[in-house]
Design an enzyme around this catalytic site. Structure first.
Site, PDB file in Angstrom:
ATOM      1  N   VAL A 107       9.825   8.226  -6.969  1.00  0.00           N
ATOM      2  CA  VAL A 107      11.171   7.096  -6.448  1.00  0.00           C
ATOM      3  C   VAL A 107      11.639   6.063  -7.155  1.00  0.00           C
ATOM      4  CG1 VAL A 107      10.809   4.430  -4.882  1.00  0.00           C
ATOM      5  CG2 VAL A 107       9.600   6.713  -4.024  1.00  0.00           C
ATOM      6  N   ASN A 157       4.810   6.576 -13.845  1.00  0.00           N
ATOM      7  CA  ASN A 157       4.872   7.987 -13.390  1.00  0.00           C
ATOM      8  C   ASN A 157       6.858   7.833 -14.191  1.00  0.00           C
ATOM      9  OD1 ASN A 157       2.547   9.652 -12.708  1.00  0.00           O
ATOM     10  ND2 ASN A 157       3.325   9.141 -10.589  1.00  0.00           N
ATOM     11  N   HIS A 180       1.257   2.229 -10.238  1.00  0.00           N
ATOM     12  CA  HIS A 180       0.424   2.151  -9.345  1.00  0.00           C
ATOM     13  C   HIS A 180      -1.166   2.401  -9.625  1.00  0.00           C
ATOM     14  CE1 HIS A 180       2.918   6.781  -7.093  1.00  0.00           C
ATOM     15  NE2 HIS A 180       3.227   6.762  -7.864  1.00  0.00           N
ATOM     16  N   ARG A 226       0.951  -1.269  -0.239  1.00  0.00           N
ATOM     17  CA  ARG A 226       0.270   0.163   0.318  1.00  0.00           C
ATOM     18  C   ARG A 226       0.814   0.867  -0.031  1.00  0.00           C
ATOM     19  NH1 ARG A 226      -4.961  -1.718   0.580  1.00  0.00           N
ATOM     20  NH2 ARG A 226      -5.331  -3.736   1.141  1.00  0.00           N
ATOM     21  N   ASP A 227      -0.204   2.384  -0.992  1.00  0.00           N
ATOM     22  CA  ASP A 227       1.591   3.387  -0.836  1.00  0.00           C
ATOM     23  C   ASP A 227       1.255   3.903   0.619  1.00  0.00           C
ATOM     24  OD1 ASP A 227       2.032   5.466  -3.468  1.00  0.00           O
ATOM     25  OD2 ASP A 227       1.485   6.768  -1.219  1.00  0.00           O
ATOM     26  N   HIS A 236       8.044   1.285 -11.108  1.00  0.00           N
ATOM     27  CA  HIS A 236       6.518   0.596  -9.886  1.00  0.00           C
ATOM     28  C   HIS A 236       5.250   1.111 -10.634  1.00  0.00           C
ATOM     29  CE1 HIS A 236       7.629   4.931  -8.408  1.00  0.00           C
ATOM     30  NE2 HIS A 236       5.975   5.208  -8.336  1.00  0.00           N
TER      31      HIS A 236
END
Ligand code: 5GP
Length: 114
Positions: free
Chosen positions: A96, A87, A102, A29-30, A100
């Site tokens: 970061v 992103n 999202h 989880r973010d 990844h």
């Protein structure tokens, strides 16, 4: 290659709310959720950005995407719909530098993104 906070999560050096793991992928989880569901899916392999992905990463990235779809079905938000975002670098808003995805769900998303 620079070590990131996500490498530390993979090595369990810092805590995270992990929701999925296999030998090559991790999802957690973010810390700063932007939707009722906001999970980050990463390959454990430290690829900094999508632009750094190489042809030999094709199958890994395919499995990453399919793991997201599988998670969405299992968690029950696939039918309603969701958003998957990568992103890439500065103008993409990446903070970061460990590739990844999202995964955002649980509310209607707007378009265009900011
Ligand atoms: P980016 O901006 O690179 O696309 O996304 C990085 C995401 O990582 C952000 O949404 C941010 O909230 C999240 N994040 C940053 N540090 C941590 C952390 O230590 N733990 C978790 N779970 N998420 C983090």
């Amino acid at each position: 290659m620079a070590d990131t906070i996500f490498d530390k999560i993979v090595r369990r050096e810092i805590p995270a709310d992990i929701v999925y793991e296999n030998d090559e992928l991790l999802a957690f989880r973010d810390l700063n959720p932007q939707a009722p569901v906001h999970v980050l899916f990463i390959p454990k392999k430290a690829i900094p950005t999508l632009d750094d992905a190489a042809p030999e990463d094709a199958a890994l990235l395919g499995r990453l995407l399919l793991a997201v779809a599988d998670y969405a079905r299992r968690e029950g938000f696939a039918e309603q719909g969701y958003r998957v975002v990568n992103n890439c670098r500065e103008y993409g808003g990446q903070t970061v530098y460990h590739l990844h995805l999202h995964v955002l769900a649980g509310r209607r998303m707007g378009w265009p993104p900011g």
